[in-house]
Scaffold this motif. Structure first.
Motif, PDB file in Angstrom:
ATOM      1  N   MET A  24       0.811  -1.221   0.000  1.00  0.00           N
ATOM      2  CA  MET A  24       0.000   0.000   0.000  1.00  0.00           C
ATOM      3  C   MET A  24       0.842   1.268   0.000  1.00  0.00           C
ATOM      4  O   MET A  24       0.316   2.351  -0.253  1.00  0.00           O
ATOM      5  CB  MET A  24      -0.944  -0.003   1.205  1.00  0.00           C
ATOM      6  CG  MET A  24      -2.048  -1.036   1.086  1.00  0.00           C
ATOM      7  SD  MET A  24      -3.159  -1.082   2.515  1.00  0.00           S
ATOM      8  CE  MET A  24      -3.860   0.559   2.505  1.00  0.00           C
ATOM      9  N   GLY A  25       2.133   1.170   0.307  1.00  0.00           N
ATOM     10  CA  GLY A  25       2.985   2.345   0.335  1.00  0.00           C
ATOM     11  C   GLY A  25       2.784   3.225   1.553  1.00  0.00           C
ATOM     12  O   GLY A  25       2.906   4.446   1.471  1.00  0.00           O
ATOM     13  N   VAL A  26       2.465   2.593   2.683  1.00  0.00           N
ATOM     14  CA  VAL A  26       2.282   3.318   3.944  1.00  0.00           C
ATOM     15  C   VAL A  26       3.065   2.583   5.022  1.00  0.00           C
ATOM     16  O   VAL A  26       3.605   1.513   4.782  1.00  0.00           O
ATOM     17  CB  VAL A  26       0.787   3.416   4.343  1.00  0.00           C
ATOM     18  CG1 VAL A  26      -0.005   4.193   3.311  1.00  0.00           C
ATOM     19  CG2 VAL A  26       0.174   2.041   4.548  1.00  0.00           C
ATOM     20  N   SER A  27       3.100   3.133   6.224  1.00  0.00           N
ATOM     21  CA  SER A  27       3.803   2.458   7.315  1.00  0.00           C
ATOM     22  C   SER A  27       2.901   1.403   7.958  1.00  0.00           C
ATOM     23  O   SER A  27       1.674   1.523   7.962  1.00  0.00           O
ATOM     24  CB  SER A  27       4.246   3.463   8.380  1.00  0.00           C
ATOM     25  OG  SER A  27       3.138   3.935   9.106  1.00  0.00           O
ATOM     26  N   ALA A  28       3.528   0.377   8.491  1.00  0.00           N
ATOM     27  CA  ALA A  28       2.778  -0.674   9.179  1.00  0.00           C
ATOM     28  C   ALA A  28       2.045  -0.094  10.394  1.00  0.00           C
ATOM     29  O   ALA A  28       0.921  -0.498  10.697  1.00  0.00           O
ATOM     30  CB  ALA A  28       3.712  -1.797   9.607  1.00  0.00           C
ATOM     31  N   GLY A  29       2.659   0.868  11.054  1.00  0.00           N
ATOM     32  CA  GLY A  29       2.018   1.510  12.202  1.00  0.00           C
ATOM     33  C   GLY A  29       0.731   2.219  11.825  1.00  0.00           C
ATOM     34  O   GLY A  29      -0.248   2.176  12.578  1.00  0.00           O
ATOM     35  N   SER A  30       0.715   2.857  10.658  1.00  0.00           N
ATOM     36  CA  SER A  30      -0.500   3.534  10.195  1.00  0.00           C
ATOM     37  C   SER A  30      -1.621   2.535   9.985  1.00  0.00           C
ATOM     38  O   SER A  30      -2.778   2.784  10.337  1.00  0.00           O
ATOM     39  CB  SER A  30      -0.249   4.271   8.886  1.00  0.00           C
ATOM     40  OG  SER A  30       0.656   5.316   9.058  1.00  0.00           O
ATOM     41  N   LEU A  31      -1.277   1.384   9.425  1.00  0.00           N
ATOM     42  CA  LEU A  31      -2.290   0.357   9.194  1.00  0.00           C
ATOM     43  C   LEU A  31      -2.804  -0.230  10.502  1.00  0.00           C
ATOM     44  O   LEU A  31      -4.000  -0.477  10.654  1.00  0.00           O
ATOM     45  CB  LEU A  31      -1.725  -0.757   8.317  1.00  0.00           C
ATOM     46  CG  LEU A  31      -1.455  -0.386   6.874  1.00  0.00           C
ATOM     47  CD1 LEU A  31      -0.859  -1.573   6.135  1.00  0.00           C
ATOM     48  CD2 LEU A  31      -2.719   0.083   6.184  1.00  0.00           C
ATOM     49  N   GLN A  32      -1.906  -0.438  11.442  1.00  0.00           N
ATOM     50  CA  GLN A  32      -2.313  -0.975  12.733  1.00  0.00           C
ATOM     51  C   GLN A  32      -3.217   0.006  13.465  1.00  0.00           C
ATOM     52  O   GLN A  32      -4.191  -0.398  14.101  1.00  0.00           O
ATOM     53  CB  GLN A  32      -1.093  -1.331  13.571  1.00  0.00           C
ATOM     54  CG  GLN A  32      -0.371  -2.545  13.032  1.00  0.00           C
ATOM     55  CD  GLN A  32       0.943  -2.810  13.720  1.00  0.00           C
ATOM     56  OE1 GLN A  32       1.679  -1.884  14.071  1.00  0.00           O
ATOM     57  NE2 GLN A  32       1.261  -4.067  13.913  1.00  0.00           N
ATOM     58  N   GLN A  33      -2.929   1.295  13.349  1.00  0.00           N
ATOM     59  CA  GLN A  33      -3.789   2.307  13.958  1.00  0.00           C
ATOM     60  C   GLN A  33      -5.166   2.292  13.310  1.00  0.00           C
ATOM     61  O   GLN A  33      -6.185   2.361  13.989  1.00  0.00           O
ATOM     62  CB  GLN A  33      -3.186   3.697  13.820  1.00  0.00           C
ATOM     63  CG  GLN A  33      -2.137   4.014  14.838  1.00  0.00           C
ATOM     64  CD  GLN A  33      -1.745   5.483  14.750  1.00  0.00           C
ATOM     65  OE1 GLN A  33      -1.519   6.007  13.663  1.00  0.00           O
ATOM     66  NE2 GLN A  33      -1.651   6.123  15.891  1.00  0.00           N
ATOM     67  N   LEU A  34      -5.183   2.204  11.995  1.00  0.00           N
ATOM     68  CA  LEU A  34      -6.449   2.155  11.273  1.00  0.00           C
ATOM     69  C   LEU A  34      -7.254   0.927  11.684  1.00  0.00           C
ATOM     70  O   LEU A  34      -8.457   1.010  11.921  1.00  0.00           O
ATOM     71  CB  LEU A  34      -6.200   2.150   9.768  1.00  0.00           C
ATOM     72  CG  LEU A  34      -7.421   2.000   8.867  1.00  0.00           C
ATOM     73  CD1 LEU A  34      -8.396   3.143   9.090  1.00  0.00           C
ATOM     74  CD2 LEU A  34      -6.992   1.958   7.421  1.00  0.00           C
ATOM     75  N   ALA A  35      -6.602  -0.215  11.780  1.00  0.00           N
ATOM     76  CA  ALA A  35      -7.279  -1.451  12.152  1.00  0.00           C
ATOM     77  C   ALA A  35      -7.837  -1.408  13.572  1.00  0.00           C
ATOM     78  O   ALA A  35      -8.819  -2.069  13.871  1.00  0.00           O
ATOM     79  CB  ALA A  35      -6.335  -2.632  12.003  1.00  0.00           C
ATOM     80  N   SER A  36      -7.219  -0.594  14.432  1.00  0.00           N
ATOM     81  CA  SER A  36      -7.715  -0.480  15.808  1.00  0.00           C
ATOM     82  C   SER A  36      -8.769   0.611  15.954  1.00  0.00           C
ATOM     83  O   SER A  36      -9.266   0.844  17.040  1.00  0.00           O
ATOM     84  CB  SER A  36      -6.556  -0.227  16.771  1.00  0.00           C
ATOM     85  OG  SER A  36      -6.008   1.048  16.556  1.00  0.00           O
ATOM     86  N   GLY A  37      -9.114   1.269  14.847  1.00  0.00           N
ATOM     87  CA  GLY A  37     -10.198   2.237  14.892  1.00  0.00           C
ATOM     88  C   GLY A  37      -9.770   3.681  14.874  1.00  0.00           C
ATOM     89  O   GLY A  37     -10.604   4.569  14.996  1.00  0.00           O
TER      90      GLY A  37
END
Length: 77
Positions: A24-37
């Motif tokens: 996706m071209g983003v950081s893993a932390g950004s995705l984890q934050q998104l997944a947690s709401g």
């Protein structure tokens, strides 16, 4: 809410947050934050749709019944 579910499903498909983040071209932390709401944006939804190989409407649209054709709505035989 639907974007969060889509990102979680994509993570399962790609195996790790790091792998999905790279696609996706983003950081893993950004995705984890998104997944947690937390967070989420139009750009993130577009990136998720691209990673899933589908449209933005499919990512954010109303869920379709699994026993129906996504194009015509006809039920399974």
């Amino acid at each position: 809410m639907r974007l969060r579910a889509a990102v979680r499903n994509l993570r399962a498909l790609y195996g790790t947050w790091a792998c999905l983040a790279e696609v996706m071209g983003v950081s893993a932390g950004s995705l984890q934050q998104l997944a947690s709401g937390n967070g989420g944006s139009h750009a993130m939804a577009l990136r998720a749709a691209k990673a899933a190989g589908t449209t933005l409407d499919r990512i954010l649209g109303r869920p379709a019944a699994a026993d129906r054709c996504p194009h015509c709505g006809r039920g399974a035989p």
